[in-house]
Scaffold this motif. Structure first.
Motif, PDB file in Angstrom:
ATOM      1  N   LEU A  88       0.749  -0.940  -0.068  1.00 12.95           N
ATOM      2  CA  LEU A  88       0.018  -0.003   0.055  1.00 12.95           C
ATOM      3  C   LEU A  88       0.891   1.220   0.001  1.00 12.95           C
ATOM      4  O   LEU A  88       1.651   1.406   0.885  1.00 12.95           O
ATOM      5  CB  LEU A  88      -0.722  -0.040   1.169  1.00 12.95           C
ATOM      6  N   THR A  89       0.650   2.107  -0.996  1.00 15.36           N
ATOM      7  CA  THR A  89       1.710   3.474  -0.942  1.00 15.36           C
ATOM      8  C   THR A  89       0.234   4.487  -0.730  1.00 15.36           C
ATOM      9  O   THR A  89      -0.660   4.639  -1.138  1.00 15.36           O
ATOM     10  CB  THR A  89       1.749   3.750  -2.669  1.00 15.36           C
ATOM     11  N   ILE A  90       0.756   5.402   0.360  1.00 14.51           N
ATOM     12  CA  ILE A  90      -0.028   6.197   0.733  1.00 14.51           C
ATOM     13  C   ILE A  90       0.498   7.655   0.379  1.00 14.51           C
ATOM     14  O   ILE A  90       1.549   7.822   0.434  1.00 14.51           O
ATOM     15  CB  ILE A  90      -0.104   6.297   2.316  1.00 14.51           C
ATOM     16  N   ILE A  91      -0.139   8.456  -0.234  1.00 20.14           N
ATOM     17  CA  ILE A  91       0.250   9.807  -0.616  1.00 20.14           C
ATOM     18  C   ILE A  91       0.094  10.813   0.720  1.00 20.14           C
ATOM     19  O   ILE A  91      -1.223  10.872   1.044  1.00 20.14           O
ATOM     20  CB  ILE A  91      -0.470  10.327  -1.720  1.00 20.14           C
ATOM     21  N   TYR A  92       0.985  11.577   1.128  1.00 24.58           N
ATOM     22  CA  TYR A  92       0.792  12.360   2.218  1.00 24.58           C
ATOM     23  C   TYR A  92       0.972  13.729   1.894  1.00 24.58           C
ATOM     24  O   TYR A  92       1.989  14.146   1.028  1.00 24.58           O
ATOM     25  CB  TYR A  92       1.828  12.037   3.387  1.00 24.58           C
ATOM     26  N   ASP A  93       0.298  14.680   2.692  1.00 23.88           N
ATOM     27  CA  ASP A  93       0.806  16.035   2.708  1.00 23.88           C
ATOM     28  C   ASP A  93       1.949  16.550   3.239  1.00 23.88           C
ATOM     29  O   ASP A  93       2.265  15.426   4.170  1.00 23.88           O
ATOM     30  CB  ASP A  93      -0.402  16.805   3.184  1.00 23.88           C
ATOM     31  N   GLY A  94       2.674  17.451   3.217  1.00 26.43           N
ATOM     32  CA  GLY A  94       3.855  17.940   4.025  1.00 26.43           C
ATOM     33  C   GLY A  94       4.846  17.177   3.610  1.00 26.43           C
ATOM     34  O   GLY A  94       5.617  16.812   4.731  1.00 26.43           O
ATOM     35  N   ALA A  95       5.383  16.817   2.408  1.00 29.05           N
ATOM     36  CA  ALA A  95       6.533  16.176   2.007  1.00 29.05           C
ATOM     37  C   ALA A  95       7.841  16.966   2.841  1.00 29.05           C
ATOM     38  O   ALA A  95       7.776  18.215   2.411  1.00 29.05           O
ATOM     39  CB  ALA A  95       6.900  15.811   0.743  1.00 29.05           C
ATOM     40  N   ARG A  96       8.867  16.295   3.235  1.00 31.88           N
ATOM     41  CA  ARG A  96       9.921  17.194   3.428  1.00 31.88           C
ATOM     42  C   ARG A  96      11.016  16.058   3.647  1.00 31.88           C
ATOM     43  O   ARG A  96      10.984  14.711   3.657  1.00 31.88           O
ATOM     44  CB  ARG A  96       9.892  17.481   5.127  1.00 31.88           C
ATOM     45  N   ASN A  97      12.524  16.809   3.766  1.00 35.23           N
ATOM     46  CA  ASN A  97      13.680  15.902   3.728  1.00 35.23           C
ATOM     47  C   ASN A  97      13.891  14.956   2.871  1.00 35.23           C
ATOM     48  O   ASN A  97      14.642  14.078   2.664  1.00 35.23           O
ATOM     49  CB  ASN A  97      13.752  15.110   4.941  1.00 35.23           C
ATOM     50  N   VAL A  98      13.282  15.297   1.312  1.00 35.95           N
ATOM     51  CA  VAL A  98      13.395  14.578   0.268  1.00 35.95           C
ATOM     52  C   VAL A  98      14.007  15.442  -0.929  1.00 35.95           C
ATOM     53  O   VAL A  98      13.798  16.862  -0.697  1.00 35.95           O
ATOM     54  CB  VAL A  98      12.299  13.792  -0.142  1.00 35.95           C
ATOM     55  N   ALA A  99      14.578  15.064  -2.041  1.00 36.76           N
ATOM     56  CA  ALA A  99      14.743  16.064  -3.156  1.00 36.76           C
ATOM     57  C   ALA A  99      13.525  16.532  -3.683  1.00 36.76           C
ATOM     58  O   ALA A  99      12.477  16.016  -3.659  1.00 36.76           O
ATOM     59  CB  ALA A  99      15.425  15.243  -4.121  1.00 36.76           C
ATOM     60  N   ARG A 112       5.760   4.143   0.597  1.00 36.10           N
ATOM     61  CA  ARG A 112       5.142   2.829   0.942  1.00 36.10           C
ATOM     62  C   ARG A 112       6.188   2.296   1.991  1.00 36.10           C
ATOM     63  O   ARG A 112       7.529   2.230   1.770  1.00 36.10           O
ATOM     64  CB  ARG A 112       5.370   1.957  -0.083  1.00 36.10           C
ATOM     65  N   VAL A 113       5.652   1.776   3.211  1.00 36.10           N
ATOM     66  CA  VAL A 113       6.581   1.007   4.107  1.00 36.10           C
ATOM     67  C   VAL A 113       6.532  -0.520   3.486  1.00 36.10           C
ATOM     68  O   VAL A 113       5.565  -1.005   3.513  1.00 36.10           O
ATOM     69  CB  VAL A 113       5.823   1.139   5.627  1.00 36.10           C
ATOM     70  N   SER A 173       1.415  -3.935  -9.110  1.00 36.89           N
ATOM     71  CA  SER A 173       1.489  -2.689  -8.608  1.00 36.89           C
ATOM     72  C   SER A 173       0.751  -2.635  -7.299  1.00 36.89           C
ATOM     73  O   SER A 173      -0.150  -3.205  -7.053  1.00 36.89           O
ATOM     74  CB  SER A 173       1.450  -1.559  -9.555  1.00 36.89           C
ATOM     75  N   SER A 174       1.328  -1.760  -6.418  1.00 34.56           N
ATOM     76  CA  SER A 174       0.754  -1.426  -5.194  1.00 34.56           C
ATOM     77  C   SER A 174      -0.752  -0.605  -5.257  1.00 34.56           C
ATOM     78  O   SER A 174      -0.672   0.144  -6.455  1.00 34.56           O
ATOM     79  CB  SER A 174       1.480  -0.634  -3.989  1.00 34.56           C
ATOM     80  N   SER A 175      -1.407  -0.813  -4.291  1.00 35.73           N
ATOM     81  CA  SER A 175      -2.684  -0.057  -4.246  1.00 35.73           C
ATOM     82  C   SER A 175      -2.238   1.423  -3.593  1.00 35.73           C
ATOM     83  O   SER A 175      -1.186   1.669  -3.086  1.00 35.73           O
ATOM     84  CB  SER A 175      -3.618  -0.510  -2.985  1.00 35.73           C
ATOM     85  N   ILE A 176      -2.581   2.521  -4.348  1.00 37.36           N
ATOM     86  CA  ILE A 176      -2.363   3.883  -3.928  1.00 37.36           C
ATOM     87  C   ILE A 176      -3.725   4.615  -3.185  1.00 37.36           C
ATOM     88  O   ILE A 176      -4.582   4.642  -4.025  1.00 37.36           O
ATOM     89  CB  ILE A 176      -1.891   4.842  -5.070  1.00 37.36           C
ATOM     90  N   VAL A 184      -8.969  12.751   5.334  1.00 37.78           N
ATOM     91  CA  VAL A 184      -9.675  12.263   4.413  1.00 37.78           C
ATOM     92  C   VAL A 184      -8.871  11.219   3.533  1.00 37.78           C
ATOM     93  O   VAL A 184      -7.774  11.773   3.175  1.00 37.78           O
ATOM     94  CB  VAL A 184     -10.161  13.546   3.513  1.00 37.78           C
ATOM     95  N   VAL A 185      -9.425  10.170   3.190  1.00 38.72           N
ATOM     96  CA  VAL A 185      -8.858   9.188   2.342  1.00 38.72           C
ATOM     97  C   VAL A 185      -9.447   9.176   0.824  1.00 38.72           C
ATOM     98  O   VAL A 185     -10.745   9.092   0.837  1.00 38.72           O
ATOM     99  CB  VAL A 185      -8.999   7.919   3.093  1.00 38.72           C
ATOM    100  N   THR A 186      -8.766   9.214  -0.200  1.00 45.33           N
ATOM    101  CA  THR A 186      -9.088   8.921  -1.502  1.00 45.33           C
ATOM    102  C   THR A 186      -8.452   7.863  -2.186  1.00 45.33           C
ATOM    103  O   THR A 186      -7.203   7.911  -2.253  1.00 45.33           O
ATOM    104  CB  THR A 186      -8.858  10.512  -2.236  1.00 45.33           C
ATOM    105  N   VAL A 187      -9.065   7.032  -2.576  1.00 41.89           N
ATOM    106  CA  VAL A 187      -8.424   5.888  -3.369  1.00 41.89           C
ATOM    107  C   VAL A 187      -8.168   6.264  -4.917  1.00 41.89           C
ATOM    108  O   VAL A 187      -8.846   6.923  -5.711  1.00 41.89           O
ATOM    109  CB  VAL A 187      -9.378   4.584  -3.535  1.00 41.89           C
ATOM    110  N   ILE A 188      -6.684   6.029  -4.962  1.00 42.17           N
ATOM    111  CA  ILE A 188      -6.080   6.560  -6.456  1.00 42.17           C
ATOM    112  C   ILE A 188      -5.995   5.458  -7.512  1.00 42.17           C
ATOM    113  O   ILE A 188      -6.426   5.203  -8.375  1.00 42.17           O
ATOM    114  CB  ILE A 188      -4.700   7.152  -6.219  1.00 42.17           C
ATOM    115  N   ARG A 189      -5.445   4.210  -6.725  1.00 45.35           N
ATOM    116  CA  ARG A 189      -5.382   2.874  -7.560  1.00 45.35           C
ATOM    117  C   ARG A 189      -5.600   1.860  -6.647  1.00 45.35           C
ATOM    118  O   ARG A 189      -5.034   1.651  -5.610  1.00 45.35           O
ATOM    119  CB  ARG A 189      -4.080   2.848  -8.149  1.00 45.35           C
ATOM    120  N   GLU A 190      -6.484   0.805  -7.117  1.00 49.03           N
ATOM    121  CA  GLU A 190      -6.921  -0.284  -6.384  1.00 49.03           C
ATOM    122  C   GLU A 190      -5.918  -1.525  -6.353  1.00 49.03           C
ATOM    123  O   GLU A 190      -5.402  -1.502  -7.455  1.00 49.03           O
ATOM    124  CB  GLU A 190      -8.449  -0.698  -6.377  1.00 49.03           C
TER     125      GLU A 190
END
Length: 190
Positions: A88-99, A112-113, A173-176, A184-190
């Motif tokens: 399961l890939t989760i798209i989070y708000d507030g990305a930090r410490n990455v390129a 994804r963990v 592929s993972s679910s997203i 609030v949860v929105t399914v992008i890809r099952e």
């Protein structure tokens, strides 16, 4: 063919120098690099011939590491991660410490963990998030296994992992899902 430990060590050596790897993930084969290195991320976009406005996801080995890359992980995320029976890939708000070129225009990042043996060990030993994007040219079908990866991709990376190259299953592929900071949860890809 080396051991998992040998393969992980080689991947880390390449990524620490800003290189790009081709590796088996918990889903499909991926193109990866150090998620904090903007030049390496740019090379991945170039290899995929992909517009850099299309975000790529990250793999991490633990919930602790996840918190390093997201400003505020909503409480429901921990339940979703714990309850997921498939990647399961989760798209989070507030990305930090990455390129910066990994962060979507809205400030979000997909993470994804992983619990799969090779990728978990790779992320744990590297001590950073690793970019993971399918091993195909953008717009072409995602390869189901190593034998379907184009020679152009194989030739473009700095290191190809020898582990799992002979497996022939149909990878999925993972679910997203997108998870906003207010839960609030929105399914992008099952």
């Amino acid at each position: 063919m080396g051991t998992i430990a040998d393969e992980v060590k080689k991947c880390i050596e390449v990524m620490r120098k800003g290189g790009v790897i081709l590796y088996p993930t918990d889903t499909v084969w991926g193109i990866g690099c150090d998620a904090t290195n903007a030049d390496a991320v740019k090379r991945v976009f170039e290899i995929k011939k992909r517009a850099d406005s299309k975000a790529m996801l990250l793999l991490v080995d633990s919930a602790d590491r996840l918190a390093r890359y997201v400003g505020d992980v909503p409480a429901v995320a921990w339940d979703l991660i714990d309850l997921a029976t498939t990647p399961l890939t989760i798209i989070y708000d507030g990305a930090r410490n990455v390129a910066q070129n990994l962060i979507a225009p809205d400030g979000s990042i997909g993470i994804r963990v992983t619990s799969e043996l090779f990728t978990k060990e790779l992320c744990y030993r590297f001590q950073k998030a690793v970019v993971s994007t399918s091993a195909n040219i953008s717009g072409e079908p995602t390869p189901n296994n190593y034998s379907e990866i184009s020679k152009d991709i194989i030739d473009a990376v700095d290191y190809v992992v020898n582990y799992k190259q002979l497996e022939k299953g149909r990878a999925k592929s993972s679910s997203i899902i997108k998870l906003t900071s207010n839960g609030v949860v929105t399914v992008i890809r099952e």
